[in-house]
Design an enzyme around this catalytic site. Sequence first.
Site, mmCIF file in Angstrom:
data_model
loop_
_atom_site.group_PDB
_atom_site.id
_atom_site.type_symbol
_atom_site.label_atom_id
_atom_site.label_comp_id
_atom_site.label_asym_id
_atom_site.label_seq_id
_atom_site.Cartn_x
_atom_site.Cartn_y
_atom_site.Cartn_z
ATOM 1 N N ARG A 55 1.973 -3.819 12.850
ATOM 2 C CA ARG A 55 1.467 -3.874 14.224
ATOM 3 C C ARG A 55 2.008 -5.146 14.874
ATOM 4 N NH1 ARG A 55 0.408 0.789 14.021
ATOM 5 N NH2 ARG A 55 -1.637 1.754 13.840
ATOM 6 N N ILE A 87 2.669 2.681 2.455
ATOM 7 C CA ILE A 87 3.972 2.494 3.101
ATOM 8 C C ILE A 87 4.769 1.413 2.379
ATOM 9 C CG2 ILE A 87 5.104 1.762 5.243
ATOM 10 C CD1 ILE A 87 2.710 3.086 6.757
ATOM 11 N N HIS A 105 8.183 1.578 18.822
ATOM 12 C CA HIS A 105 7.058 2.070 17.998
ATOM 13 C C HIS A 105 7.264 3.548 17.630
ATOM 14 C CE1 HIS A 105 2.530 1.394 17.032
ATOM 15 N NE2 HIS A 105 3.114 2.185 16.142
ATOM 16 N N GLU A 121 2.567 -3.886 23.670
ATOM 17 C CA GLU A 121 3.389 -2.685 23.950
ATOM 18 C C GLU A 121 2.925 -1.987 25.222
ATOM 19 O OE1 GLU A 121 3.077 -0.353 20.367
ATOM 20 O OE2 GLU A 121 3.922 -1.956 19.159
ATOM 21 N N GLY A 166 0.854 -1.194 0.000
ATOM 22 C CA GLY A 166 0.000 0.000 0.000
ATOM 23 C C GLY A 166 0.880 1.231 0.000
ATOM 24 N N ARG A 225 -3.903 -8.970 -0.938
ATOM 25 C CA ARG A 225 -5.043 -9.688 -1.499
ATOM 26 C C ARG A 225 -5.188 -9.444 -2.999
ATOM 27 N NH1 ARG A 225 -9.053 -7.424 2.950
ATOM 28 N NH2 ARG A 225 -7.913 -5.598 2.182
HETATM 29 P P1 NAP Z 1 -2.602 1.153 3.034
HETATM 30 O O1 NAP Z 1 -2.139 2.164 2.054
HETATM 31 O O2 NAP Z 1 -4.054 0.982 3.279
HETATM 32 O O3 NAP Z 1 -1.965 -0.242 2.561
HETATM 33 C C1 NAP Z 1 -2.276 -1.434 3.132
HETATM 34 C C2 NAP Z 1 -1.885 -2.576 2.191
HETATM 35 O O4 NAP Z 1 -2.085 -3.800 2.911
HETATM 36 C C3 NAP Z 1 -2.730 -2.612 0.933
HETATM 37 O O5 NAP Z 1 -1.887 -2.704 -0.187
HETATM 38 C C4 NAP Z 1 -3.614 -3.837 1.107
HETATM 39 O O6 NAP Z 1 -3.783 -4.504 -0.132
HETATM 40 C C5 NAP Z 1 -2.812 -4.693 2.077
HETATM 41 N N1 NAP Z 1 -3.704 -5.519 2.892
HETATM 42 C C6 NAP Z 1 -4.840 -5.132 3.515
HETATM 43 N N2 NAP Z 1 -5.433 -6.181 4.097
HETATM 44 C C7 NAP Z 1 -4.654 -7.250 3.815
HETATM 45 C C8 NAP Z 1 -4.769 -8.634 4.104
HETATM 46 N N3 NAP Z 1 -5.824 -9.109 4.770
HETATM 47 N N4 NAP Z 1 -3.786 -9.456 3.676
HETATM 48 C C9 NAP Z 1 -2.742 -8.960 2.969
HETATM 49 N N5 NAP Z 1 -2.579 -7.667 2.657
HETATM 50 C C10 NAP Z 1 -3.546 -6.824 3.068
HETATM 51 O O7 NAP Z 1 -1.954 1.399 4.475
HETATM 52 P P2 NAP Z 1 -0.594 2.157 4.836
HETATM 53 O O8 NAP Z 1 -0.818 3.606 4.943
HETATM 54 O O9 NAP Z 1 0.484 1.654 3.932
HETATM 55 O O10 NAP Z 1 -0.374 1.603 6.343
HETATM 56 C C11 NAP Z 1 -0.225 0.217 6.566
HETATM 57 C C12 NAP Z 1 -0.190 -0.078 8.050
HETATM 58 O O11 NAP Z 1 1.063 0.325 8.592
HETATM 59 C C13 NAP Z 1 -1.204 0.660 8.923
HETATM 60 O O12 NAP Z 1 -2.475 0.055 8.889
HETATM 61 C C14 NAP Z 1 -0.592 0.609 10.294
HETATM 62 O O13 NAP Z 1 -1.043 -0.504 11.033
HETATM 63 C C15 NAP Z 1 0.906 0.464 10.003
HETATM 64 N N6 NAP Z 1 1.648 1.654 10.448
HETATM 65 C C16 NAP Z 1 2.608 1.532 11.413
HETATM 66 C C17 NAP Z 1 3.306 2.641 11.850
HETATM 67 C C18 NAP Z 1 4.389 2.547 12.894
HETATM 68 O O14 NAP Z 1 4.631 3.523 13.588
HETATM 69 N N7 NAP Z 1 5.064 1.437 13.006
HETATM 70 C C19 NAP Z 1 3.004 3.911 11.317
HETATM 71 C C20 NAP Z 1 2.041 3.991 10.337
HETATM 72 C C21 NAP Z 1 1.362 2.866 9.909
HETATM 73 P P3 NAP Z 1 -5.089 -5.423 -0.400
HETATM 74 O O15 NAP Z 1 -6.268 -4.623 0.051
HETATM 75 O O16 NAP Z 1 -5.046 -5.683 -1.857
HETATM 76 O O17 NAP Z 1 -4.914 -6.677 0.393
#
Ligand code: NAP
Length: 314
Positions: free
Chosen positions: A233, A156, A280, A262, A154, A176
């Site tokens: 996460r 990130i 984190h 955490e 996605g 997916r």
């Molecule tokens: P995003 O743009 O919505 O991307 C999420 C990606 O994950 C999509 O490409 C989606 O593709 C895939 N996905 C969703 N459900 C899935 C599943 N069941 N199986 C496999 N792949 C799946 O989100 P983002 O902005 O990149 O952020 C991603 C995540 O990073 C956040 O939700 C958050 O939990 C985490 N994060 C962590 C930090 C930190 O401080 N460590 C900071 C920011 C975010 P499909 O729908 O095609 O499956």
Amino acid sequence: MDSLVVLLLYPVNAYLEQELDRRFTLLRLWEHSPPDSLFRAHGSAIRAVVGYPGHKVNAALLDALPCLEIFSSFSVGIDHVDLALCRQRGVRVTHTPDVLTDDVADLAVGLAIAALRKIPQADRYVRAGSWKAKGDYTLTTRFSGKRVGIIGLGRIGLAIATRVEAFDCPVNYYQRTKKEYPNYTYYPSVLELAANSDVLVVACPLNEQTRHIVNREVIEALGPKGVLINIGRGPHVDEPELVSALVEGRLGGAGLDVFEDEPNVPEALFTLDNVVLVPHVGSGTHETRKAMADLVLGNLEAHVLKKPLLTPVV
Ligand code: NAP
């Protein structure tokens, strides 16, 4: 604007708190003990809540706030929010996508390099006086050219992919839906992705399908030379399985920003030389936290002015 009574669940960011205080009527949950006293006194006045992933937005909270109109999360991940319930109760939900993407991707790459090149361990070696006492530091493993597998391409995940391309790393991914990226190879399962990657990065949202998406089988497929990076996460990874694989050398190493419980981190990890642990901090830069705060504030202001929300989820 000060007619909006906003409840802040946790002191996430000083600038956000100051601006919420200046623009609205702000209540701070942590200043009330027990929290029920705040809900009894102000429950019906609170129309907006600002929170973060450490605090659940569930039936207990929504029941205590019958006039809640909007929940604005200081995060992009909204796994802590019962979205179905918010929808059912007519509570709008917003989050902070895009503005944190670069920092989280930077950290993912940083953790991968740090884990393979043992940067924190080498730093400790110098500080302990071991360079002088014991001589040169041990050899480490190259990052450039390693096959990087990304779970969730996605916002990130894609930012990680473009960064590691500059290190000549072939990019593989699983999610997916297969996308038309000519330079990136899609695998239809996490297991196949892990088996074809040297570095496996978790970058998908936490949901019922992705809880423990990195389990024992996936760890075995990544193998004793493989490195797991988790900037998603904590519950994406079966943590006891990860710890035993690292202790027993069945997994090469790990770079972890997030943990299952955490701020509790398994102490077994503290003594291991093949892990890099950070608390984190994926989005934890001055620049990004300010941008996230501005997005929270912008969403609340749009809500008050009955304009379209900037980054709605519900
Ligand atoms: P995003 O743009 O919505 O991307 C999420 C990606 O994950 C999509 O490409 C989606 O593709 C895939 N996905 C969703 N459900 C899935 C599943 N069941 N199986 C496999 N792949 C799946 O989100 P983002 O902005 O990149 O952020 C991603 C995540 O990073 C956040 O939700 C958050 O939990 C985490 N994060 C962590 C930090 C930190 O401080 N460590 C900071 C920011 C975010 P499909 O729908 O095609 O499956």
